[in-house]
Write an enzyme that holds these catalytic residues in place. Structure first.
Site, mmCIF file in Angstrom:
data_model
loop_
_atom_site.group_PDB
_atom_site.id
_atom_site.type_symbol
_atom_site.label_atom_id
_atom_site.label_comp_id
_atom_site.label_asym_id
_atom_site.label_seq_id
_atom_site.Cartn_x
_atom_site.Cartn_y
_atom_site.Cartn_z
ATOM 1 N N TYR A 10 -38.758 25.762 -46.896
ATOM 2 C CA TYR A 10 -37.544 26.316 -47.512
ATOM 3 C C TYR A 10 -37.700 26.475 -49.016
ATOM 4 C CZ TYR A 10 -35.359 26.233 -43.034
ATOM 5 O OH TYR A 10 -35.063 26.516 -41.728
ATOM 6 N N GLU A 67 -40.042 18.889 -36.573
ATOM 7 C CA GLU A 67 -39.914 18.142 -37.817
ATOM 8 C C GLU A 67 -39.817 16.636 -37.664
ATOM 9 O OE1 GLU A 67 -36.889 19.830 -40.340
ATOM 10 O OE2 GLU A 67 -38.170 21.538 -40.820
ATOM 11 N N GLU A 86 -40.157 28.309 -39.837
ATOM 12 C CA GLU A 86 -38.813 28.409 -40.416
ATOM 13 C C GLU A 86 -38.957 28.745 -41.884
ATOM 14 O OE1 GLU A 86 -36.074 25.157 -39.818
ATOM 15 O OE2 GLU A 86 -36.724 24.863 -37.741
HETATM 16 C C1 BDP Z 1 -34.840 22.504 -40.668
HETATM 17 C C2 BDP Z 1 -34.505 22.283 -39.226
HETATM 18 C C3 BDP Z 1 -33.438 23.220 -38.697
HETATM 19 C C4 BDP Z 1 -32.316 23.319 -39.711
HETATM 20 C C5 BDP Z 1 -32.865 23.909 -40.984
HETATM 21 C C6 BDP Z 1 -31.781 24.099 -42.054
HETATM 22 O O1 BDP Z 1 -35.665 22.381 -38.415
HETATM 23 O O2 BDP Z 1 -32.967 22.742 -37.464
HETATM 24 O O3 BDP Z 1 -31.213 24.031 -39.241
HETATM 25 O O4 BDP Z 1 -33.825 23.047 -41.486
HETATM 26 O O5 BDP Z 1 -31.622 23.210 -42.864
HETATM 27 O O6 BDP Z 1 -35.065 21.282 -41.247
HETATM 28 O O7 BDP Z 1 -31.116 25.125 -42.045
#
Ligand code: BDP
Length: 647
Positions: A494, A439, A529
């Site tokens: 997310y 990131e 992620e």
């Molecule tokens: C992302 C990151 C990760 C974080 C995750 C989060 O790559 O390390 O822990 O979000 O917010 O931005 O849980």
């Protein structure tokens, strides 16, 4: 640098155990010559992070030096050999002295370094090993950080979302090696083109079938570098199968490439951690043994073909996790019990893959992955290079030259860490891609200038694996300047959590649209992620963030979308387990995006994932068995035809 091992010419011993220890926030020890011996030292187990071991010590927030010390007897039988002292990791930079003599300095917390201590630590005598470990992050380190002075003292600020654990996280080794010896080893493997019909097409839904590659003729290329005067010496390379039967052998001059032909080889493949044993011998002109070294070799290929990722020419689909080396009390200290448990849990889920988010893990972890046939995306510790996460500490441009930017010094450190990472991990068949960063701010000219040489470097060092990095959400398709450079796209998204919070219907629509846009690039995509925080035990009938049900439903929504986008060839849930972070308003005793608690107990999402992934694993097994059966039948037919007495 080769990993320590025992053999006819080598011996090694781990210096793990309880060391003497003292925190030194003011840096007193440097002037007071603690390098000769640390006064008033307490104790600290190695390996472990020091942060959580001593209650009430404040070490969790410690900034600056700590000192470790212990004695070790160098065996008298080691006379005439070279003695090496190796640290598998010292987080985050260290200086080492043996009997008061400085023997090593190393910067970077997650990769090994060693020193030749033969002169400083004579055989047959006790040696005092002292290590100063510092943990300050700056804009020139990987990862970056800034130390600030506050009313409570110096504070380390950093832009990544896991606790800045520090200390001797992995084993320390003392080894005896011969004066003329192997000191580097490169192994490349190739499979003969397959005459088989193209692999089964990936069906949508729950993972899609992925078949194991059938046996094929292979080539294993070995190049062993030698330290010391090796003139006239000859290297012999022997490959043994898992039943210790010799399948190939050849010899060459020290440092020259040796090519081993392996007929009808058994490839290393997802879910099938088959490995050969490569035995190397170095003999002088008279035929006397100078050195011997052995390592396991998985024969496999990795290739990107359009929007597919092929292992042994068979499309794979990754299902698994972003993880952390993180456990109560131990922090990032490696522990075989916990590492094996985590890997058994991956099997419990039916996972076949993980990313070493956001730094290189202990090599023992990669050994487990090799053995289990897991597909690993190996990541460098370059995490948090993004003004978005810096709370105003990084200039908006993130990269460039200036007091609040990440510039040439960081880039040089980044290149160094990539060299060390590739040198350490290239022998692991489980590693199928290199992720050079997590990131970063990747949409500017400066980011392009920063990353282009790093991508080139990794390609030059290892043309056999795809290069990638994990894209952060604000660096959209079309804007991101680094994705065009890489072979495989990792996107961290997310939807339903940081965006469309509590609204999975909108999240689904947005996720679908965004993945469709990424798919336009024609490259394979791993959603590296996705997920939601859930505090174990919080339940809700409605779609309420932080509940177990919401996390479960967000994961189900996301995978439903992935199944409709053919370019999405992987899903890595964030995270396998809850983990420690710096204190924060959106963190409840750490990050709760684990589908397991920090103690590795399942939340609701874990059961749902297990169902989805085990079904996919089952289909893969069936497909693999079918392919093996076909291959066996074809092979059988061939050999029957060759036998005159067979009708
Ligand atoms: C992302 C990151 C990760 C974080 C995750 C989060 O790559 O390390 O822990 O979000 O917010 O931005 O849980």
């Amino acid at each position: 640098m080769l990993r320590p091992q025992d053999g006819p010419t080598r011996e090694s011993t781990r210096l793990d155990g309880v060391w003497r220890f003292r925190a030194d926030p003011d840096g007193t020890g440097r002037d007071a010559a603690w390098s000769r011996g640390v006064p008033d030292a307490g104790r600290m187990p190695v390996p472990s992070s020091y942060g959580d071991v001593l209650p009430g010590s404040g070490l969790r927030q410690h900034v600056g030096d700590v000192w470790y010390e212990r004695e070790v007897w160098v065996p008298s039988g080691w006379r005439g050999r070279r003695v090496l002292l190796r640290f598998d990791a010292a987080a985050h930079e260290a200086t080492v002295w043996v009997n008061g003599v400085e023997v090593a300095r190393h910067v970077g917390g997650y990769l090994p370094f060693e020193a030749d201590v033969t002169d400083a630590a004579p055989a047959g005598e006790p040696a005092r090993v002292v290590v100063r470990v510092g943990n300050e992050l700056t804009l020139a380190t990987i990862p970056p950080g800034v130390v600030e002075t506050t009313a409570s003292g110096r504070r380390q600020r950093y832009f990544h979302d896991f606790l800045h654990y520090s200390g001797l996280h992995r084993s320390v080794w003392l080894s005896a090696v011969p004066p003329v010896r192997f000191d580097t080893l490169d192994v490349a493997t190739e499979l003969a083109p397959t005459g088989e019909p193209p692999p089964v097409e990936r069906a949508t839904g729950e993972g899609g079938p992925v078949a194991r590659a059938a046996r094929r003729d292979a080539t294993v290329r070995v190049r062993a570098g030698v330290a010391g005067d090796a003139s006239g010496a000859v290297v012999t390379a022997v490959l043994l199968d898992a039943d210790e039967r010799e399948v190939a052998r050849d010899a060459g001059d020290a440092g020259a490439a040796i090519e081993l032909a392996v007929p009808d080889a058994h490839p290393w493949a997802p879910g099938d951690g088959y490995r050969y044993l490569l035995r190397l011998e170095l003999r002088d002109a008279a035929g006397d043994l100078l050195d011997a070294y052995a390592t396991r070799v998985g024969i496999r290929t990795v290739r990107v073909d359009g929007a597919r990722l092929l292992v042994n020419d068979v499309p794979v689909r990754l299902r698994g996790f972003g993880r952390h080396e993180d456990h109560p009390v131990r922090g990032k200290g490696h522990d075989d019990v916990l590492a094996v448990h985590d890997h058994e849990l991956l099997g419990w889920f039916g996972a076949n893959s993980f990313r070493t988010s956001h730094y290189p893990y202990a090599e023992e972890v990669l050994d487990l992955a090799d053995e289990d046939g897991l597909l690993v995306i190996s990541e460098s510790p370059a995490v948090g290079q993004n003004a978005v996460f810096s709370g105003g500490r990084l200039g908006a441009e993130t990269f460039g030259e200036g007091p609040d930017l990440i510039g040439a010094d960081a880039q040089a450190a980044h290149a160094r860490v990539l060299r060390e990472l590739l040198a350490r991990d290239a022998l692991h068949p489980s590693v199928i891609a290199w992720s050079i960063a997590n990131e970063p701010a990747s949409s500017t000219d400066a980011a392009e200038r920063y990353f282009a040489p790093l991508v080139d470097l990794v390609r030059e060092l290892d043309p056999s694996r795809p290069v990638t990095f994990a894209n952060e959400t604000s660096n959209r398709p079309g804007r991101c300047r680094v994705t065009p450079m890489v072979d495989l796209l990792l996107v961290n998204r997310y939807l339903g959590w940081y965006v469309d919070t509590g609204d999975l219907v909108s999240a689904e629509e947005h996720l679908r649209a965004e993945l469709a846009a990424w798919a336009e690039l024609g490259k394979p995509i791993v959603v590296s992620e996705f997920g939601a925080d859930a505090v174990a035990g919080v339940h809700h009938l409605d779609p309420e963030p932080w509940s177990e049900e919401y996390q479960r439903d967000l994961v189900a929504m996301s995978t439903r979308v992935f199944d409709t986008v053919p370019a999405v060839i992987g899903e890595h849930v964030w995270n396998l387990a809850d983990f420690a972070t710096a204190p924060g308003l959106i963190r409840v005793d750490g990050n709760r995006k684990g589908v397991l608690t920090r103690q590795r107990q399942p939340k609701a999402a874990a059961w749902a994932l297990r169902e989805r992934w085990r079904a996919a694993a089952e289909r893969e097994r069936a497909a693999a068995t079918g392919r093996d059966e076909d291959h066996r039948r074809n092979h059988q037919k061939g050999s029957d035809r060759d036998r005159p007495d067979t009708p």
